[in-house]
Every structure is written in C-alpha cells, then in structure tokens.
Scaffold this motif. Structure first.
Motif, PDB file in Angstrom:
ATOM      1  N   UNK A   1      -1.609   7.812   1.286  1.00  0.00           N
ATOM      2  CA  UNK A   1      -0.414   7.044   1.638  1.00  0.00           C
ATOM      3  C   UNK A   1       0.459   6.828   0.405  1.00  0.00           C
ATOM      4  N   UNK A   2      -0.149   6.485  -0.709  1.00  0.00           N
ATOM      5  CA  UNK A   2       0.618   6.290  -1.943  1.00  0.00           C
ATOM      6  C   UNK A   2       1.249   7.597  -2.413  1.00  0.00           C
ATOM      7  N   UNK A   3       0.499   8.671  -2.284  1.00  0.00           N
ATOM      8  CA  UNK A   3       1.022   9.947  -2.766  1.00  0.00           C
ATOM      9  C   UNK A   3       2.215  10.413  -1.936  1.00  0.00           C
ATOM     10  N   UNK A   4       2.121  10.292  -0.625  1.00  0.00           N
ATOM     11  CA  UNK A   4       3.281  10.722   0.172  1.00  0.00           C
ATOM     12  C   UNK A   4       4.438   9.746  -0.015  1.00  0.00           C
ATOM     13  N   UNK A   5       4.118   8.479  -0.250  1.00  0.00           N
ATOM     14  CA  UNK A   5       5.198   7.527  -0.513  1.00  0.00           C
ATOM     15  C   UNK A   5       5.953   7.944  -1.767  1.00  0.00           C
ATOM     16  N   UNK A   6       5.199   8.338  -2.786  1.00  0.00           N
ATOM     17  CA  UNK A   6       5.858   8.808  -4.002  1.00  0.00           C
ATOM     18  C   UNK A   6       6.651  10.079  -3.729  1.00  0.00           C
ATOM     19  N   UNK A   7       6.054  10.969  -2.928  1.00  0.00           N
ATOM     20  CA  UNK A   7       6.699  12.265  -2.691  1.00  0.00           C
ATOM     21  C   UNK A   7       8.040  12.129  -1.986  1.00  0.00           C
TER      22      UNK A   7
ATOM     23  N   UNK B   1       9.697   3.008  -0.635  1.00  0.00           N
ATOM     24  CA  UNK B   1       9.397   1.759  -1.320  1.00  0.00           C
ATOM     25  C   UNK B   1       8.572   0.821  -0.442  1.00  0.00           C
ATOM     26  N   UNK B   2       8.172   1.326   0.719  1.00  0.00           N
ATOM     27  CA  UNK B   2       7.421   0.487   1.633  1.00  0.00           C
ATOM     28  C   UNK B   2       6.449   1.348   2.421  1.00  0.00           C
ATOM     29  N   UNK B   3       5.255   0.833   2.620  1.00  0.00           N
ATOM     30  CA  UNK B   3       4.256   1.603   3.359  1.00  0.00           C
ATOM     31  C   UNK B   3       3.570   0.711   4.374  1.00  0.00           C
ATOM     32  N   UNK B   4       3.160   1.316   5.469  1.00  0.00           N
ATOM     33  CA  UNK B   4       2.459   0.586   6.517  1.00  0.00           C
ATOM     34  C   UNK B   4       1.166   1.303   6.853  1.00  0.00           C
ATOM     35  N   UNK B   5       0.166   0.510   7.174  1.00  0.00           N
ATOM     36  CA  UNK B   5      -1.077   1.069   7.705  1.00  0.00           C
ATOM     37  C   UNK B   5      -1.257   0.480   9.097  1.00  0.00           C
ATOM     38  N   UNK B   6      -1.260   1.348  10.072  1.00  0.00           N
ATOM     39  CA  UNK B   6      -1.204   0.934  11.476  1.00  0.00           C
ATOM     40  C   UNK B   6      -2.539   1.293  12.106  1.00  0.00           C
ATOM     41  N   UNK B   7      -3.302   0.283  12.505  1.00  0.00           N
ATOM     42  CA  UNK B   7      -4.631   0.555  13.043  1.00  0.00           C
ATOM     43  C   UNK B   7      -4.733   0.032  14.466  1.00  0.00           C
ATOM     44  N   UNK B   8      -5.829   0.365  15.092  1.00  0.00           N
ATOM     45  CA  UNK B   8      -6.023   0.013  16.492  1.00  0.00           C
ATOM     46  C   UNK B   8      -6.658  -1.361  16.593  1.00  0.00           C
ATOM     47  N   UNK B   9      -6.182  -2.138  17.526  1.00  0.00           N
ATOM     48  CA  UNK B   9      -6.621  -3.529  17.570  1.00  0.00           C
ATOM     49  C   UNK B   9      -8.098  -3.667  17.894  1.00  0.00           C
ATOM     50  N   UNK B  10      -8.586  -2.856  18.817  1.00  0.00           N
ATOM     51  CA  UNK B  10      -9.927  -3.157  19.321  1.00  0.00           C
ATOM     52  C   UNK B  10     -10.972  -2.123  18.975  1.00  0.00           C
ATOM     53  N   UNK B  11     -10.631  -1.222  18.091  1.00  0.00           N
ATOM     54  CA  UNK B  11     -11.595  -0.171  17.797  1.00  0.00           C
ATOM     55  C   UNK B  11     -12.869  -0.743  17.208  1.00  0.00           C
TER      56      UNK B  11
END
Lengths: 224, 107, 436
Positions: free
Chosen positions: C117-123, C127-137
């Motif tokens: 995530x950091x690497x593609x953000x740099x690429x 200036x902002x990143x999100x990690x989107x996960x599943x609520x009930x997994x």
C-alpha cells in the motif's frame, strides 16, 4: 365617471387583458403541475404516447411563462395604477397592493428558477436540479394566493370563485394521490426481498393459476 | 464526430420515452427498461437520437463520443463524456479504458 | 489452514513458494516480516515502481485480473493532469462468501499488504491511504490490523497515513465504485458515473483501488524484481496467487499456487460425474471430467467460459444436487442486488425463483427457457457486473447440470444428500441500514 361606464378605454383594456392572461397563466400552471406529477408516476394520457406527458409538461410550462410575461406587461402598461416593472420579480417593490403583487413576484421568481435550471439541466448536478424543481410545490400555491387576492371584491362569486376553488381542489387531490402512491413504494433495500417473496409465492400458486403468467408485472427502480 | 447512446442504469426508471422516439435503436425489455444499441448512431437517426436524449425525464440517456480508432461493444460501460458538459476533464486518451471493478473483490 | 503446494513444472520454480504467506503458517509480526523480506524499499519518487510492475506482468488478484501497471499509470496521469493528489485503497472486503484468501493474508502477513500500500501510494503520489476490510470475516482482524499499524508507526515505516474502514457484509461491498461510495459517506452500493475512479473517485480525487493480495505481490516485486516474479506461473500469466479450495469435505484451504497449475493437483480426485465451480459465485460450473483437464490460468479456463477470478475452486461432492446448490446461491445473489437498476432488480429474483422450481420436482416446462432468456436480458445492463456474473454462473449451471435437469423433469434426482454445501451467509440486506 359616467362617460366611461360603457366605454372601453385603453386602460381598461389593459386591465382586462392582464386579468385574462393571469387566469390563463394560472390554468396553465395548474396543468403543468398535474402533468409533472404524472411524469413522476409514469402516468399516461389516453390516446397519447408516453413521451407526450413529459413533452407537454415542458412545453406548457414555457407557454405558461409567456402568459405570465403578458400578464405582467399589461399590468405594468396599465396607467390606471402605477406598478413598476421591477415589481414582477422583486417582491414588495410595488407601492400598489404590494403584498399581493409581491406574492406574484415570488411565484414568478421560483418559476423562472425552475425553468432556467431545467433548460440547463445537463450542466447541473441532479441534486441541485431536483431541489429547485421541488420548489414548484411552493410556487403554485403562492401563485394561487396571488390570483385570489388581486381582485378580492369579485372573488366570492361567479366564475372566479369556481376557478380558484377548482384549481385548488384539483392540485391538492393530485398531490395527495402522488404522496399516497409514494408511501406505497417500497424502499430500495426491501424491494428485492419483497419481490423474491412475491415471486416465490406466485410460483407456489402457479398450479392454481394455470395458463396465466405468474411472473408478470415489473418492479420500478424509482428512488422517490 | 460519431456518437453512441449510453444509458445510466441507476438513473433510468423505465419511463420508456426513449424507445418511443427511437425504436430503431432502443427497445424495451419485458419490464419496461431500455435495451440500447450501443453502436455508433447512423446520421439519419441523429435527430431522433437527440430527441430521445432530451425527452428522458431523468436524463438517464446520453450521447457519448466514440473514438474512431477503437470500436466499442454494445452497452459497454467504458468511459464516455456526455456532449456539451461543462468542466471538461483531462482524460488520458492514450490509456486504454479500464473495466469496471468486479462485484466481489475489485483490483 | 495454509498449505504450500509444490508446482509440477520446472523443479527450480517449486521451491520458491509460498511467497506471500509465512512458511510456518503463523501470523507475522514486524520483526518476522522484516527478517523474511527486508525493509520497505521506497523508490524515492512517484512512477518508478510502475515500470517494474509492467515487466513483472502483475495483474489484479481481486478477480478482474487487470494489469496493475496500467491502473497505476492512469491514476498518476490523472493526478498530474488535474493537479490533485490521488488516494489509494487496499481492498480487503472479500465480499465473496466462498473466498477466504484475503482474510487469511491480512491475518498472516499484514505487513506485506501494508508495504504494498505504501509503495503504490508513493508510485502515484498519493497522500492518503485506506485499508478496507470485511466487517464479519474475523472478529479480531480489525484489532490486529490496528496493532500492526501501530507497530509500523513506531518503526517509522509508513509515509502515508493509513485509515481503516470496515465494509458492510454485503456481496457488493467490495465492488470498486461501491466501496468508494461507502468511504465517501454513502451506502455501499455501486455508482455509475463516468469518468472512471482512476480519474475521479473518492471525494473527486483520482483513486487507485487494489486488492490486498495484489499489493502484497507488488511489495515483493519491489524487493526482488520483476524477473523473480516471473519465475513461477505461465508466460502470459506470471506469478503466484492465493487460492481458496474446497474439496468434498467442504472445508476451505488457502494455498498459494503458481498460475497454470493443473486443477486436479489442487482439487484432488473429483470423480467422473461431479462438477467443479471455478471462480466463485460469479464463476462457472464445469463438469468434473472437463475440470480435470484444465489449469489455473485464464488461457486454459476461457475454453470452458471460465476465468481464474479470485482463485476460488470448489469441488461439488457427487452426492449433492448441483441445481439445488445453484438455486440457493442465486437466491442469495438476488437478495444482494442493490436494486438500483431495473434489469437486475427484476431479473435476478425471477431467475432465482425459476431455479428453485428447476431444483424441485417436475418444474414448469417453460422454466428452463425463462432462465435462459432472463440471463441473457440482464447481462450487461446494470451499473456493475453483478447481473453479468450471476447470469454466467446460472448459464454454466444449466449447461453442466443438463442431465440433472432432465431427471428433475421426470421427478427424479441423483443426489442423496440434501445438506447445503456451498457457503451462503444467512443474513441478507433487509433495510437501508444494512448497506451503511
């Protein structure tokens, strides 16, 4: 003014023209509101194709604006009382009957906003267009109030009374019908579940309905 | 400039005005929603197409430009700009269109 | 739960796996991650990683298999043209019930994902990143990820702040425009608005959405180079991927496999008259005999109309009825429709109901034709691919279980076990709140 009792001078003619065009404008706007309600519920006019409802709604609104313009211009041109042209769009700018004419100005302002945003609809956000368009529900009653107020002496009898009451009844009934229909609409998230239950239910009944299509009918995706 | 028709399926409520005005390119499915022929509009139907776009009560139907170097499949959800919109965006035309994300996991 | 499987191609490729998942199957903390992979190799400027990703041929592991470098390039271009900082989103929603690989990856090797995530953000200059996960997994994956984020912050590893968000447990939550809609404050349902999200997405910024597994691969490519990445897999579809495999016992196994691996190696013996589901609930049913001849890559699978997708492989036990399983699944898919588009809203429930009929005894004669017609009419006419994927799934079922359809018409069924096999969640959307 005995000599003018039976004569029609230019001032009287303008005054009559203003009233007449005002009446026509009110009738047209009533029709526009009714047609608009029909569009949202996908109603059809008998004998006409579907696109006629929205087409008439739009065209009649433009004609209504023309009649409002005539109504305003004849009233301003009438020299019997002084009404500045600005009073057509600036409420309370007229020293004569400032409240009633002010109501007319408010209604006209809103109508112009609706017409302009509709003409430029493609370039505006949907939300903005819709918000302005909903002001029609305000514009019509204000126009109606303006219409009953501008000649209070003649109001309580004859065709003017019929006109006022008739248009009000019709619009109230139509809006009531539209709200009732919208209340029956199922919210989006429940629509799918209910349709599935309905379809399953009809399926279960299909043996009793042999020959008829158990899955007819359609679900609407209207967001309102 | 050739154009094709594109319907926004979310805004579309199935009024059906488009199919009435342009039956050559738009038909309605059994539930009243439009099946739009997404091929470039023949010049003879251009006027009717514009009438259909303007008649849509929800503005769901629109015209988009077809880039002549690439023909797009019908009812494709590739990028298109409605004609005449303000606020032109700089679309990187040299990058091929991307597919819409998948329903499950996208990316 | 994790098994490393050896490839059967050239011997020297086999020893490389697993790449993403830790070999001992234990969740990796910061130090274990650093000792296995080394530290985050920032490139120093936007754009540099993109060429490596292009040479590596990395494609999205979320299901669409789109070339990653093209997406990054599009976002970078849009950012430069519009002079707006882009946003990057790691999509770990994994809203497909039959898939478990993203949850497993986030549990076992979260640092790899966050590195990526950091690497593609740099690429792309985000200036902002999100990690989107599943609520009930997994109940504690949220807590674990927050700890991980803290570890990284303490180590000074992350340059771009990472916000975390949980997706509502809906099938469409992981769809690109749906997740952006949700992160922007709306419901998790798709939107239809040209231009594309790479041009204009979250809050109007150019937005990059990548599956978490894709990011993990990118993090390794940045360290080991594109040629290393290509050491496994096929020429046109290089690299490895995480696959969720269910054999006859129904228990999910996550394995990291090279693309191009024969399905029979992954599924084991599948018998001669069973069926295999390739690609999850928007995927394709394939007769078992046919499946035994296929390999896990799009070139092989497209022959039967299938795609690798998110690497879900399920072998249906011969004692189950494929039509009943399909009907159950499509009922779920229909209930998960956002209900925004007329064809999907109208078509999917009717298809589901007709399949229930076909899965029962003596269905109406027109039921099969109805399903075929409706599957055709909904395809390509929604704002997202939900109706298309469902139609594909349904048609493949009608094809693969044709013999079973005939039996049902005569009132018979070859199945002896009516217990449900495919994993279908029991809760579905009922009110508007379920989408928010």
């Amino acid at each position: 003014m005995l000599e003018n009792v039976s004569g029609i001078n230019s001032s009287t003619a303008l005054w009559y023209a203003s009233r007449a065009t005002g009446v026509v404008a009110l009738l047209l706007m009533t029709a526009v509101v009714l047609l608009g309600l029909m569009v949202t519920r996908q109603g059809r006019l008998p004998g006409l194709p579907g696109f006629a409802v929205s087409g008439l709604h739009r065209n009649m609104s433009l004609i209504a604006v023309v009649f409002v313009a005539l109504h305003v211009l004849t009233a301003v041109a009438d020299s019997y009382v002084y009404i500045p042209l600005t009073a057509a769009v600036v409420p309370l700018a007229s020293p004569y009957e400032s409240l009633w004419i002010g109501l007319g100005a408010v209604s006209l302002d809103i109508t112009l906003a609706i017409v302009v945003t509709s003409l430029l609809r493609r370039h505006l956000s949907r939300r903005l267009w819709r918000a302005v368009h909903l002001l029609a529900y305000l514009s019509w009653p204000v126009a109606w109030l303006h219409s009953i107020s501008s000649d209070t002496r003649g109001m309580l009898h004859g065709w003017q009374f019929l006109l006022s009451v008739g248009t009000a009844l019709v619009v109230v009934a139509a809006v009531g019908w539209r709200l009732a229909a919208a209340a029956r609409d199922v919210p989006r998230a429940e629509r799918v579940g209910l349709l599935m239950s309905a379809v399953h239910g009809r399926n279960a009944m299909r043996d009793k309905l042999r020959g008829s299509d158990p899955l007819s009918g359609r679900e609407r995706t209207s967001r309102r | 400039m050739t154009e094709r028709l594109l319907v926004n399926p979310i805004e579309c409520e199935g009024h059906g005005a488009c199919a009435e005005l342009l039956p050559e390119l738009i038909t309605l499915d059994e539930w009243g929603y439009p099946i739009v022929d997404g091929r470039p509009i023949p010049p003879a139907l251009d006027r009717d197409a514009r009438a259909a776009v303007s008649a849509c009560p929800t503005l769901a139907l629109r015209l988009t430009r077809v880039s002549l170097s690439r023909s797009l499949p019908p009812q494709s959800r590739r990028h298109g700009r409605p004609c005449g919109s303000l606020g032109r965006r700089a679309y990187g035309a040299r990058h091929p269109a991307l597919p819409k994300g998948q329903a499950s996991q996208g990316g | 739960m994790t098994t490393a499987m050896r490839g059967t191609f050239a011997e020297d490729t086999a020893t490389d796996l697993p790449r993403l998942l830790p070999p001992n199957g234990q969740p990796e903390d910061w130090h274990a991650h650093a000792s296995r992979h080394g530290y985050l190799p920032y490139r120093g400027a936007p754009g540099r990683l993109i060429q490596d990703l292009q040479h590596a041929g990395l494609t999205g592991r979320g299901g669409a298999a789109f070339p990653v470098y093209r997406k990054l390039a599009a976002v970078l271009d849009a950012a430069n043209a519009r002079r707006r900082n882009p946003v990057v989103i790691a999509n770990g929603a994994e809203s497909e019930p039959a898939s478990d690989k993203d949850a497993t990856l986030l549990w076992l090797a979260p640092h790899l994902v966050l590195d990526g995530l950091q690497l593609v953000a740099e690429a792309v200059g985000a200036d902002e990143a999100f990690l989107y996960t599943h609520a009930h997994r997994r109940d504690d994956v949220g807590r674990r990820l927050r700890e991980v984020r803290e570890q990284r912050r303490a180590a000074g590893a992350d340059r771009v702040p990472v916000h975390m968000a949980e997706a509502p447990p809906r099938f469409l939550s992981g769809q690109e425009t749906a997740l952006i809609n949700y992160l922007g404050g709306g419901p998790a349902i798709p939107t239809f608005m040209p231009p594309r999200v790479t041009e204009r997405g979250l809050n109007g910024a150019p937005t990059l959405v990548q599956n978490v597994e894709t990011l993990a691969h990118a993090a390794l490519i940045a360290r080991r180079g594109p040629r290393w990445f290509r050491q496994v897999g096929t020429r046109n579809e290089p690299g490895s991927m995480l696959s969720t495999i269910r054999r006859f016992d129904g228990a999910p196994r996550i394995v990291e496999v090279p693309l191009g691996m024969p399905l029979r190696n992954l599924l084991g013996p599948v018998g001669s008259d069973g069926a295999v589901l390739i690609g999850g609930y928007h995927g394709t049913w394939v007769p078992a005999l046919e499946a035994a001849r296929l390999t896990l890559d799009n070139q092989s699978l497209q022959v039967v109309g299938g795609r690798v997708g998110a690497g879900i492989l399920i072998a249906l036990p011969p004692d189950r009825c494929g039509l009943a399983e399909t009907a159950r699944t499509v009922r779920y898919l229909a209930l998960e429709s956002a209900g925004q588009c007329g064809p999907c809203l109208n078509g999917l429930p009717r298809i589901a109901a007709a399949l229930v009929e076909l899965a029962g005894a003596r269905p109406r004669r027109e039921a099969r034709a109805d399903v075929e017609r409706w599957a055709g009419v909904v395809t390509g006419r929604g704002a997202c691919h939900h109706p298309d994927g469902t139609a594909r799934f349904v048609r493949s079922a009608l094809f693969t279980f044709a013999a079973e359809l005939d039996r049902h018409e005569q009132g018979r069924c070859s199945a002896t076990n009516t217990r449900p096999f495919l994993p279908i969640p029991s809760t579905t959307a009922r009110t508007e709140e379920d989408w928010t």
